[in-house]
Write an enzyme that holds these catalytic residues in place. Sequence first.
Site, PDB file in Angstrom:
ATOM      1  N   ASP A  16       3.199   6.396  -0.141  1.00 57.26           N
ATOM      2  CA  ASP A  16       4.167   7.434   0.256  1.00 57.26           C
ATOM      3  C   ASP A  16       4.822   8.170  -0.911  1.00 57.26           C
ATOM      4  OD1 ASP A  16       3.472   6.365   2.676  1.00 57.26           O
ATOM      5  OD2 ASP A  16       5.502   5.916   3.338  1.00 57.26           O
ATOM      6  N   LYS A 110      -1.681   7.476   6.957  1.00 56.16           N
ATOM      7  CA  LYS A 110      -1.105   6.625   7.997  1.00 56.16           C
ATOM      8  C   LYS A 110      -0.097   7.408   8.815  1.00 56.16           C
ATOM      9  CE  LYS A 110       2.373   4.563   4.897  1.00 56.16           C
ATOM     10  NZ  LYS A 110       3.658   4.826   5.514  1.00 56.16           N
ATOM     11  N   CYS A 143       7.588   1.006   4.038  1.00 52.63           N
ATOM     12  CA  CYS A 143       6.164   0.761   3.787  1.00 52.63           C
ATOM     13  C   CYS A 143       5.923  -0.409   2.851  1.00 52.63           C
ATOM     14  CB  CYS A 143       5.498   2.024   3.253  1.00 52.63           C
ATOM     15  SG  CYS A 143       6.192   2.643   1.703  1.00 52.63           S
TER      16      CYS A 143
END
Length: 198
Positions: A16, A110, A143
């Site tokens: 991310d 994702k 995450c």
Amino acid sequence: MTTTLDSKKTALIVLDIQPTIISMIPGSEVVIPHIVKLVDAARAKGVQIIWVTVGFNEEDWAGVSPHNKAFSGAKAAMGESLPEPFKAGGAGASLVPELKAQKGDVELRKNRFGPFSSTDLHEQLTKRGIDSIVVAGVKTSGCVLSTVRYAADHDFKIVVASDCVKDKDQAIDDVLIGKVFPEQAHVITSDEVAGLFQ
């Protein structure tokens, strides 16, 4: 802590590090130079680099469950139409400019916090014979935590690069990095991680 990480059996998973997420977590940009340096060190030793970004297509966004507190809350705030910052393939859902995927890297998209639940990350690791992972990314309580928990349950050796993760609240980082992660992962700095690649 083991004294080495076998480069042929290790993956560096970067989570991310994209403009939309960095902008949502004040102060998280401080991890970028550390991640750049760690990626360079990993590449030099032939470690598999895996980039994971969060992004939605129209079907993903339309299918957000009302039971998912975080994502349904975001959808309620941003509207039924897929917002540009979260659009898969868009600038906000791509890597920050300081980081670039190269040939041989794995790129995964994702649409949940954890990369294992909505990508084929486990299969990507398994087919390459990878049994050790180094985790970097934001946010720590999202995450990163999801990745550590799943990987621990599936018997991967886990290293968290402590200066390559960040949360909104320093107290959360302190608890996760100092108390929670060490129960399932080795928690060391990126410079220390780089020194383990063999």
